[in-house]
Scaffold this motif. Structure first.
Motif, PDB file in Angstrom:
ATOM      1  N   GLU A 152       0.649  -1.747  -0.065  1.00 13.68           N
ATOM      2  CA  GLU A 152      -0.095  -0.236  -0.146  1.00 13.68           C
ATOM      3  C   GLU A 152       0.708   1.109  -0.114  1.00 13.68           C
ATOM      4  N   ASN A 153       2.246   1.477   1.271  1.00  9.75           N
ATOM      5  CA  ASN A 153       2.934   2.093   0.831  1.00  9.75           C
ATOM      6  C   ASN A 153       3.079   2.319  -0.379  1.00  9.75           C
ATOM      7  N   ILE A 154       4.021   1.524  -0.804  1.00 11.73           N
ATOM      8  CA  ILE A 154       4.502   1.999  -2.086  1.00 11.73           C
ATOM      9  C   ILE A 154       3.538   2.300  -3.573  1.00 11.73           C
ATOM     10  N   LEU A 155       2.694   1.555  -3.765  1.00  9.15           N
ATOM     11  CA  LEU A 155       1.902   2.327  -4.396  1.00  9.15           C
ATOM     12  C   LEU A 155       0.885   3.722  -4.300  1.00  9.15           C
ATOM     13  N   ARG A 156       1.210   4.209  -2.928  1.00 10.67           N
ATOM     14  CA  ARG A 156       0.755   5.994  -2.459  1.00 10.67           C
ATOM     15  C   ARG A 156       1.798   6.705  -3.232  1.00 10.67           C
ATOM     16  N   ALA A 157       3.134   6.408  -2.515  1.00 13.09           N
ATOM     17  CA  ALA A 157       3.905   6.562  -3.436  1.00 13.09           C
ATOM     18  C   ALA A 157       4.953   6.397  -4.357  1.00 13.09           C
ATOM     19  N   ARG A 158       4.582   5.976  -5.287  1.00 13.74           N
ATOM     20  CA  ARG A 158       4.804   6.323  -6.346  1.00 13.74           C
ATOM     21  C   ARG A 158       3.644   6.739  -7.178  1.00 13.74           C
ATOM     22  N   ALA A 159       1.834   7.219  -6.358  1.00 22.29           N
ATOM     23  CA  ALA A 159       1.793   7.905  -7.108  1.00 22.29           C
ATOM     24  C   ALA A 159       1.683   9.592  -6.225  1.00 22.29           C
ATOM     25  N   SER A 160       2.190   9.462  -6.209  1.00 21.28           N
ATOM     26  CA  SER A 160       2.205  10.553  -5.137  1.00 21.28           C
ATOM     27  C   SER A 160       2.863  11.636  -4.902  1.00 21.28           C
ATOM     28  N   LYS A 162       5.261  11.517  -2.744  1.00 16.44           N
ATOM     29  CA  LYS A 162       5.949  12.576  -1.882  1.00 16.44           C
ATOM     30  C   LYS A 162       6.190  11.184  -1.128  1.00 16.44           C
ATOM     31  N   GLY A 163       6.834  11.189   0.199  1.00 19.66           N
ATOM     32  CA  GLY A 163       6.947  10.969   1.306  1.00 19.66           C
ATOM     33  C   GLY A 163       5.981  10.021   2.326  1.00 19.66           C
ATOM     34  N   VAL A 164       5.446   8.831   1.679  1.00 12.64           N
ATOM     35  CA  VAL A 164       4.093   8.548   2.782  1.00 12.64           C
ATOM     36  C   VAL A 164       4.117   7.160   3.734  1.00 12.64           C
ATOM     37  N   LYS A 173      11.200  -9.477  11.645  1.00  8.52           N
ATOM     38  CA  LYS A 173      12.839  -9.716  12.740  1.00  8.52           C
ATOM     39  C   LYS A 173      12.844  -8.557  13.816  1.00  8.52           C
ATOM     40  N   SER A 174      11.729  -8.508  14.627  1.00 13.55           N
ATOM     41  CA  SER A 174      11.290  -6.904  15.687  1.00 13.55           C
ATOM     42  C   SER A 174      10.037  -7.241  16.452  1.00 13.55           C
ATOM     43  N   ASN A 175      10.199  -7.238  18.098  1.00 12.68           N
ATOM     44  CA  ASN A 175       8.811  -7.854  17.961  1.00 12.68           C
ATOM     45  C   ASN A 175       7.779  -6.173  18.551  1.00 12.68           C
ATOM     46  N   HIS A 176       8.386  -5.166  18.113  1.00 10.78           N
ATOM     47  CA  HIS A 176       7.486  -4.197  18.205  1.00 10.78           C
ATOM     48  C   HIS A 176       7.142  -3.891  16.785  1.00 10.78           C
ATOM     49  N   LEU A 177       5.583  -2.907  17.630  1.00 12.07           N
ATOM     50  CA  LEU A 177       5.274  -1.803  15.961  1.00 12.07           C
ATOM     51  C   LEU A 177       5.857  -1.102  15.746  1.00 12.07           C
ATOM     52  N   GLY A 178       6.454  -1.081  14.576  1.00 11.47           N
ATOM     53  CA  GLY A 178       6.989   0.062  13.610  1.00 11.47           C
ATOM     54  C   GLY A 178       6.324   0.931  12.392  1.00 11.47           C
ATOM     55  N   VAL A 179       6.287   1.681  12.271  1.00 11.85           N
ATOM     56  CA  VAL A 179       6.658   2.446  10.523  1.00 11.85           C
ATOM     57  C   VAL A 179       7.137   2.217  10.179  1.00 11.85           C
ATOM     58  N   VAL A 180       6.692   1.906   7.913  1.00 13.73           N
ATOM     59  CA  VAL A 180       7.570   2.321   7.171  1.00 13.73           C
ATOM     60  C   VAL A 180       7.896   3.780   6.570  1.00 13.73           C
ATOM     61  N   LEU A 181       8.669   4.700   6.545  1.00 10.25           N
ATOM     62  CA  LEU A 181       8.756   5.692   5.621  1.00 10.25           C
ATOM     63  C   LEU A 181       9.333   4.845   3.825  1.00 10.25           C
ATOM     64  N   THR A 182       7.995   5.438   2.885  1.00 10.31           N
ATOM     65  CA  THR A 182       8.291   5.470   1.455  1.00 10.31           C
ATOM     66  C   THR A 182       9.051   6.502   0.425  1.00 10.31           C
ATOM     67  N   PHE A 183       9.267   6.271   0.086  1.00 10.43           N
ATOM     68  CA  PHE A 183       9.784   7.435  -1.569  1.00 10.43           C
ATOM     69  C   PHE A 183       9.687   7.261  -2.749  1.00 10.43           C
ATOM     70  N   ALA A 184       9.508   6.999  -3.736  1.00  8.35           N
ATOM     71  CA  ALA A 184       9.705   6.632  -4.921  1.00  8.35           C
ATOM     72  C   ALA A 184      11.115   7.183  -5.447  1.00  8.35           C
ATOM     73  N   VAL A 185      11.929   6.494  -6.304  1.00 11.16           N
ATOM     74  CA  VAL A 185      12.369   7.298  -7.310  1.00 11.16           C
ATOM     75  C   VAL A 185      11.995   6.658  -8.390  1.00 11.16           C
ATOM     76  N   TYR A 186      12.304   7.878  -9.395  1.00 15.86           N
ATOM     77  CA  TYR A 186      11.674   8.225 -10.700  1.00 15.86           C
ATOM     78  C   TYR A 186      13.184   8.452 -11.666  1.00 15.86           C
ATOM     79  N   ASN A 187      12.686   7.914 -12.999  1.00 15.03           N
ATOM     80  CA  ASN A 187      13.883   7.954 -13.953  1.00 15.03           C
ATOM     81  C   ASN A 187      14.129   9.103 -15.419  1.00 15.03           C
TER      82      ASN A 187
END
Ligand code: WA2
Length: 281
Positions: A152-160, A162-164, A173-187
């Motif tokens: 979901e993050n990848i799809l939202r990042a590349r269409a916008s 922006k960082g999502v 490999k983590s026992n905690h809740l975390g979040v991922v920040l994604t930026f798409a890379v463009y050619n």
């Protein structure tokens, strides 16, 4: 007189809470800017040069040496956009198969070793991780589009363009809740107001950072030596009816409470810091 004391306490609490919320938000913002710069680095020196000036060794060293620029992150990685038609060629070239993300709650540790993961099932396209900071090397070769939150993050990042941010979820490999920040890379260099279609068509990959929220917030608050005074919770309140506790133990206390809003730069996600005194007046 009593009313006066309550007011003073309320004011002290809100000042302490706002200060902590601002620190967390500022540190997040600093690391977000640096992750954005890494996406541009990949665009310039990996996709923009023939041959590429970046390989795993270069990426690993550079991201480890600049880790101080990305407070609160536990690691960064780069996933390449691979259409199904290029899967075979990609796998031959890299000498490994694109793997499926293992999301079962009870996974054996040995299942997490890339060699033991299942190949990604056939899809239109994939997002295998090709470069990683040493701290998240376990995600190399995994198709990030095979994980719900990452996809979901990848799809939202590349269409916008922006960082999502994802909702909080249990990172690999983590026992905690975390979040991922994604930026798409463009050619190509796209204007900030390009259309979603232009953004999607120009996408060549995804630069992501993971945040292990509990341990990183703990580290931040620790520096403030306030732990004897106040109790802090951080919530994802995107769904107002069902806030997700990202940091702090569950509290049912009815004493004074102050709520500071947090802005992590993705307008579709809402976060709050809740603060209480440890001791009643
Ligand atoms: N990074 C680290 N641990 C994870 C994770 C992740 N995603 N997903 C689940 N556990 C390469 O958005 C592209 C990083 C995803 C980027």
């Amino acid at each position: 007189l009593n009313e006066d004391i309550v007011l003073r306490r309320q004011e002290t609490l809100s000042n302490m809470c706002d200060e902590r919320a601002r620190m967390l938000q500022d540190q997040f913002n600093v690391s977000m800017n640096h992750v954005h710069a890494l996406a541009i680095l990949i665009s310039t020196f990996h996709h923009g040069k023939q041959p590429s000036a970046i390989d795993q060794k270069t990426f690993g060293e550079y991201t480890e040496r600049t880790a101080f620029e990305r407070p609160l992150t536990s690691g960064v990685a780069y996933a390449l956009r691979v259409p199904h038609s290029q899967r075979e060629q990609f796998e031959t070239q890299h000498g490994w198969k694109i793997k499926k993300m293992e999301t079962e709650d009870q996974t054996l540790v040995q299942d997490c070793i890339p060699e033991n993961l299942d190949p990604a099932p056939v899809q239109d396209e994939y997002a295998p991780v090709i470069f990683s900071q040493e701290t998240v090397s376990h995600i190399v070769s995994i198709d990030m589009m095979s994980g719900k939150e990452d996809r979901e993050n990848i799809l939202r990042a590349r269409a916008s363009g922006k960082g999502v941010l994802t909702s909080p979820f249990k990172l690999l490999k983590s026992n905690h809740l975390g979040v991922v920040l994604t930026f798409a890379v463009y050619n190509t260099h796209l204007p900030p107001h390009a259309t979603a279609e232009q953004f999607i068509n120009a996408t060549v990959g995804y630069l992501g950072a993971s945040y292990d929220v509990p341990s990183l917030v703990e580290k931040l608050l620790h520096q403030l030596a306030s732990k004897q005074t106040i109790v802090v919770n951080v919530y994802d309140t995107t769904n107002k009816a069902e806030p997700i506790n990202m940091y702090g133990t569950n509290v049912t206390d009815t004493g004074l409470l102050h709520i500071s809003t947090l802005d992590f730069g993705d307008p579709t996600r809402k976060h709050e810091m809740h603060c209480r005194f440890k001791q009643r007046a």
